[in-house]
Design a protein around this motif. Structure first.
Motif, PDB file in Angstrom:
ATOM      1  N   VAL A  20      43.066  46.146  37.722  1.00 11.51           N
ATOM      2  CA  VAL A  20      43.099  45.365  38.966  1.00 11.51           C
ATOM      3  C   VAL A  20      44.352  45.661  39.780  1.00 11.51           C
ATOM      4  CG1 VAL A  20      41.672  43.490  38.092  1.00 11.51           C
ATOM      5  CG2 VAL A  20      44.152  43.380  37.792  1.00 11.51           C
ATOM      6  N   HIS A  21      45.359  46.240  39.128  1.00  9.58           N
ATOM      7  CA  HIS A  21      46.592  46.583  39.831  1.00  9.58           C
ATOM      8  C   HIS A  21      46.700  48.082  40.080  1.00  9.58           C
ATOM      9  CE1 HIS A  21      47.856  42.492  39.207  1.00  9.58           C
ATOM     10  NE2 HIS A  21      47.786  42.614  37.899  1.00  9.58           N
ATOM     11  N   ASN A  47      42.459  49.308  43.434  1.00 11.02           N
ATOM     12  CA  ASN A  47      42.254  47.875  43.632  1.00 11.02           C
ATOM     13  C   ASN A  47      43.455  47.144  44.200  1.00 11.02           C
ATOM     14  OD1 ASN A  47      39.584  47.901  42.406  1.00 11.02           O
ATOM     15  ND2 ASN A  47      40.651  48.237  40.476  1.00 11.02           N
ATOM     16  N   SER A  48      44.550  47.835  44.318  1.00  6.27           N
ATOM     17  CA  SER A  48      45.771  47.181  44.795  1.00  6.27           C
ATOM     18  C   SER A  48      46.527  48.142  45.684  1.00  6.27           C
ATOM     19  CB  SER A  48      46.643  46.764  43.610  1.00  6.27           C
ATOM     20  OG  SER A  48      47.829  46.145  44.047  1.00  6.27           O
ATOM     21  N   PRO A  71      42.253  48.875  30.497  1.00  8.81           N
ATOM     22  CA  PRO A  71      41.575  47.582  30.474  1.00  8.81           C
ATOM     23  C   PRO A  71      41.574  46.953  31.857  1.00  8.81           C
ATOM     24  CG  PRO A  71      43.712  47.458  29.399  1.00  8.81           C
ATOM     25  CD  PRO A  71      43.451  48.899  29.637  1.00  8.81           C
ATOM     26  N   GLU A  72      40.614  46.072  32.101  1.00  7.44           N
ATOM     27  CA  GLU A  72      40.426  45.497  33.425  1.00  7.44           C
ATOM     28  C   GLU A  72      41.679  44.801  33.950  1.00  7.44           C
ATOM     29  OE1 GLU A  72      38.808  44.691  36.974  1.00  7.44           O
ATOM     30  OE2 GLU A  72      37.972  45.984  35.413  1.00  7.44           O
ATOM     31  N   GLN A  73      42.415  44.117  33.075  1.00  7.49           N
ATOM     32  CA  GLN A  73      43.594  43.379  33.539  1.00  7.49           C
ATOM     33  C   GLN A  73      44.687  44.301  34.077  1.00  7.49           C
ATOM     34  OE1 GLN A  73      42.383  43.444  30.408  1.00  7.49           O
ATOM     35  NE2 GLN A  73      43.930  42.951  28.856  1.00  7.49           N
ATOM     36  N   ILE A  74      44.619  45.572  33.724  1.00  5.59           N
ATOM     37  CA  ILE A  74      45.564  46.553  34.277  1.00  5.59           C
ATOM     38  C   ILE A  74      44.957  47.258  35.484  1.00  5.59           C
ATOM     39  CG2 ILE A  74      46.811  48.701  33.813  1.00  5.59           C
ATOM     40  CD1 ILE A  74      47.185  47.775  30.962  1.00  5.59           C
TER      41      ILE A  74
END
Length: 273
Positions: free
Chosen positions: A257-258, A262-263, A252-255
């Protein structure tokens, strides 16, 4: 299975069993924590079966602790003091891997790699191989999709991560179920389970690859170890890869992003001491 095949990770030659045991699901992630004694029994069974690589983790901060431990070369210092011997990274991008490896040799990088998820083949895996770093694929069975197929979504706990994985939702899931059926047909031709076929594909990627399929059941562990007997030809590998056209994001996007895309660990010059 004390004679289980061993592989060597990294330039230091860390020797581990060809198949490890991912322990995340024992304590959460895929629903509530499992009974402690049952998990102890499972771990004992794994070790008695020749498994020498148990993968565990904590989530600190999140993310701030990784930078904290990296300041002043603390991991390198711990190695020099004899407190730890090997250093590994998880979900790291090429730039982070190179920066870390320049401070102290990295033995292994943990990343998601399976027929289900292959984006690490673009940059991360080539970087690891260039630097002689071992590769530890997590979720080699597609978060259980290759083990249970469409049934993986039945009776999930409210806090099970798979409830929000895009590949297991809506139109993506409908498409991916069709892919599952095609891959399962090949497994039947090879005389193995689909999960064994998927795991064998990962292991056939090279002797520097040590997957860590997670499970909380002894029967599933035994089935995973059976993948060691599955032999795949170059043609088999190509056929599998042509079938594995899964739709949807791996997390999912909320994961995401990290994730490593992306991180990234900030350059040393930006750190405040």
């Amino acid at each position: 299975m004390s004679g289980m095949k061993k592989i060597k990770l990294g330039s230091e030659g860390l020797e581990v069993s060809a198949i490890g045991l991912g322990c995340m699901g024992m304590s959460g992630g895929y629903g509530p924590a499992k009974p402690e004694q049952d998990m102890i029994t499972l771990i004992h069974h794994a070790v008695n079966s020749g498994v020498t690589h148990l993968d565990t983790s904590d989530v600190y901060g999140p993310h701030t602790n990784e930078i904290l431990v990296g300041k002043m070369g603390e991991l390198k210092k711990l190695v020099e003091e004899g407190k730890i011997k090997y250093i590994g990274l998880s979900e790291a991008g090429p730039a982070t891997i190179r920066r870390a490896h320049a401070v102290h040799p990295i033995t292994a990088v943990q990343l998601e790699w399976s027929l289900w998820t292959r984006d690490a083949e673009e940059e991360v895996i080539p970087t690891c191989r260039e630097l002689g770093i071992g590769i530890v694929p997590f979720a080699p069975l597609g978060s259980g999709f290759f083990a249970s197929g469409p049934k993986v979504m039945d009776n999930l706990a409210d806090n099970d991560l798979r409830k929000i994985i895009p590949r297991l939702q809506g139109e993506n899931f409908d498409h991916n179920k069709l892919v599952y059926e095609r891959v399962n047909e090949m497994a039947q031709r090879k005389g193995c389970t689909l999960s064994q076929l998927a795991l064998a594909w990962v292991m056939h990627q090279g002797d520097d690859v040590g997957p860590i399929p997670g499970t909380t059941k002894i029967e599933n562990l035994n089935q995973n170890l059976g993948a060691l007997s599955v032999k795949l030809t170059v043609q088999d590998m190509a056929e599998l890869e042509s079938m594995a056209s899964f739709k949807g994001a791996r997390m999912p996007e909320q994961i995401l992003v990290h994730s490593y895309k992306n991180s990234d660990t900030p350059p040393l010059s930006s750190w405040k001491f």
